[in-house]
Write a protein that holds these residues in place. Structure first.
Motif, PDB file in Angstrom:
ATOM      1  N   GLU A 121      -5.432   7.937   0.126  1.00 49.41           N
ATOM      2  CA  GLU A 121      -5.438   9.090   1.019  1.00 49.41           C
ATOM      3  C   GLU A 121      -5.543   8.546   2.441  1.00 49.41           C
ATOM      4  O   GLU A 121      -6.145   7.486   2.671  1.00 49.41           O
ATOM      5  N   LEU A 122      -4.959   9.254   3.398  1.00 53.78           N
ATOM      6  CA  LEU A 122      -4.809   8.724   4.753  1.00 53.78           C
ATOM      7  C   LEU A 122      -6.122   8.263   5.366  1.00 53.78           C
ATOM      8  O   LEU A 122      -6.203   7.151   5.912  1.00 53.78           O
ATOM      9  N   SER A 123      -7.168   9.061   5.312  1.00 54.71           N
ATOM     10  CA  SER A 123      -8.411   8.689   5.994  1.00 54.71           C
ATOM     11  C   SER A 123      -9.057   7.462   5.365  1.00 54.71           C
ATOM     12  O   SER A 123      -9.592   6.608   6.081  1.00 54.71           O
ATOM     13  N   GLU A 124      -9.008   7.340   4.043  1.00 52.87           N
ATOM     14  CA  GLU A 124      -9.612   6.167   3.414  1.00 52.87           C
ATOM     15  C   GLU A 124      -8.795   4.914   3.705  1.00 52.87           C
ATOM     16  O   GLU A 124      -9.345   3.813   3.821  1.00 52.87           O
ATOM     17  N   PHE A 125      -7.477   5.072   3.845  1.00 57.05           N
ATOM     18  CA  PHE A 125      -6.643   3.920   4.199  1.00 57.05           C
ATOM     19  C   PHE A 125      -6.991   3.430   5.603  1.00 57.05           C
ATOM     20  O   PHE A 125      -7.160   2.225   5.824  1.00 57.05           O
ATOM     21  N   LEU A 126      -7.111   4.368   6.529  1.00 56.53           N
ATOM     22  CA  LEU A 126      -7.422   3.984   7.904  1.00 56.53           C
ATOM     23  C   LEU A 126      -8.784   3.305   8.000  1.00 56.53           C
ATOM     24  O   LEU A 126      -8.917   2.240   8.625  1.00 56.53           O
ATOM     25  N   VAL A 127      -9.796   3.898   7.384  1.00 59.20           N
ATOM     26  CA  VAL A 127     -11.164   3.393   7.537  1.00 59.20           C
ATOM     27  C   VAL A 127     -11.430   2.187   6.634  1.00 59.20           C
ATOM     28  O   VAL A 127     -11.971   1.163   7.084  1.00 59.20           O
ATOM     29  N   ASP A 128     -11.056   2.283   5.357  1.00 62.46           N
ATOM     30  CA  ASP A 128     -11.431   1.246   4.395  1.00 62.46           C
ATOM     31  C   ASP A 128     -10.485   0.046   4.391  1.00 62.46           C
ATOM     32  O   ASP A 128     -10.932  -1.093   4.211  1.00 62.46           O
ATOM     33  N   VAL A 129      -9.180   0.311   4.543  1.00 63.24           N
ATOM     34  CA  VAL A 129      -8.200  -0.782   4.471  1.00 63.24           C
ATOM     35  C   VAL A 129      -7.927  -1.378   5.845  1.00 63.24           C
ATOM     36  O   VAL A 129      -7.986  -2.599   6.029  1.00 63.24           O
ATOM     37  N   ALA A 131       0.840  -1.190   0.000  1.00 64.90           N
ATOM     38  CA  ALA A 131       0.000   0.000   0.000  1.00 64.90           C
ATOM     39  C   ALA A 131       0.877   1.241   0.000  1.00 64.90           C
ATOM     40  O   ALA A 131       1.979   1.242   0.548  1.00 64.90           O
ATOM     41  N   VAL A 132       0.385   2.292  -0.632  1.00 64.97           N
ATOM     42  CA  VAL A 132       1.051   3.589  -0.651  1.00 64.97           C
ATOM     43  C   VAL A 132       0.073   4.584  -0.048  1.00 64.97           C
ATOM     44  O   VAL A 132      -1.080   4.661  -0.476  1.00 64.97           O
ATOM     45  N   VAL A 133       0.516   5.344   0.951  1.00 65.74           N
ATOM     46  CA  VAL A 133      -0.378   6.242   1.675  1.00 65.74           C
ATOM     47  C   VAL A 133       0.170   7.661   1.634  1.00 65.74           C
ATOM     48  O   VAL A 133       1.367   7.880   1.840  1.00 65.74           O
ATOM     49  N   ALA A 134      -0.708   8.615   1.366  1.00 66.99           N
ATOM     50  CA  ALA A 134      -0.323  10.026   1.336  1.00 66.99           C
ATOM     51  C   ALA A 134      -1.279  10.860   2.167  1.00 66.99           C
ATOM     52  O   ALA A 134      -2.494  10.621   2.147  1.00 66.99           O
ATOM     53  N   PRO A 135      -0.764  11.871   2.881  1.00 70.65           N
ATOM     54  CA  PRO A 135      -1.640  12.785   3.617  1.00 70.65           C
ATOM     55  C   PRO A 135      -2.137  13.895   2.701  1.00 70.65           C
ATOM     56  O   PRO A 135      -1.999  15.080   3.008  1.00 70.65           O
ATOM     57  N   SER A 136      -2.711  13.508   1.573  1.00 74.07           N
ATOM     58  CA  SER A 136      -3.150  14.485   0.562  1.00 74.07           C
ATOM     59  C   SER A 136      -4.149  13.864  -0.391  1.00 74.07           C
ATOM     60  O   SER A 136      -3.793  12.977  -1.178  1.00 74.07           O
TER      61      SER A 136
END
Length: 241
Positions: free
Chosen positions: A112-120, A71-76
């Motif tokens: 994007e950070l929030s979708e990674f936290l919630v969805d993944v 996974a690649v995560v960005a705060p943007s």
């Protein structure tokens, strides 16, 4: 999970605390975070201003740099939107079909950070504590391109000690829009004025968002007004304990 941090140009050059907060948060949740040092601009500003040929090289570099990560995560939301929705199209217009396929594959595992936290990861309570009055501005790319919807708010509602207040007309653009703010300065300033009027009406100590670009724009306006309300990235709030 082994996660690559896609830090983005603004975080790298102007807001390094946002990148650090993202790493601290993900590591606290038990994940290995790697920073690929070869990463550069994703090419969004090139695409948006018509430099398609130059953007192809950056798309190729992005694909090569982030190959092999789960996974690649960005705060943007803005930069993730470019990777997910622009890169493959840029490659196809250049006749680079194989590159377009690789770009699509990378886009599918860039978050994007929030979708990674919630969805993944399936979490909304990340163990944060932030005893301040906060209002949240949903940035245009995260809202309209990525459709993160209420994921950031779900994360913020679970933060200990927070006083989360609704932002009036939250979905209205803050007026930044990258080069839009330069090419249409008067319109941008008017939009910013409307946004800040609504932010200040909440009485919030902090206005938060998922994009440093919008926070930079609002922060400049707040500074000129000489008020106490300050911009703080979502990652910084979620990393606080």
């Amino acid at each position: 999970m082994r996660v690559a941090l896609f830090v983005t140009c603004l975080a790298d050059a102007m807001f390094p605390q946002v990148g650090r907060a993202t790493v601290e948060l993900l590591e606290r949740l038990g994940h290995e975070v790697v920073f690929p040092e070869a990463q550069t601009c994703c090419g969004q500003m090139h695409v948006n201003t018509g430099y398609q040929r130059a953007a192809v090289r950056l798309v190729e570099h992005q694909v090569d740099t982030f190959a092999g990560f789960e996974a690649v995560v960005a705060p943007s939301g803005s930069c993730v939107g470019s990777v997910r929705h622009q890169h493959a199209a840029v490659a196809r217009r250049a006749g680079r079909v194989a590159l377009a396929h690789r770009a699509e594959e990378l886009g599918a595992r860039t978050y994007e950070l929030s979708e990674f936290l919630v969805d993944v990861l399936g979490v909304t309570d990340v163990g944060a504590r932030y005893p301040h009055r906060v209002t949240y501005h949903p940035t245009c790319h995260s809202l309209r391109m990525l459709r993160v919807a209420d994921r950031p708010l779900r994360l913020l509602r679970a933060v200990g000690g927070i006083d989360l207040v609704e932002l009036p007309d939250a979905e209205q653009c803050c007026g930044f829009g990258g080069t839009f703010a330069l090419k249409n300065a008067d319109t941008s300033a008017a939009m910013l004025s409307d946004k800040l009027r609504n932010v200040l009406a909440t009485g919030a100590d902090v206005v938060s968002a998922g994009d440093s670009s919008c926070l930079m724009h609002m922060g400049g306006g707040l500074s000129r007004l000489s008020v106490d309300t300050r911009p703080v990235h979502l990652a910084e709030i979620l990393a606080s304990t």
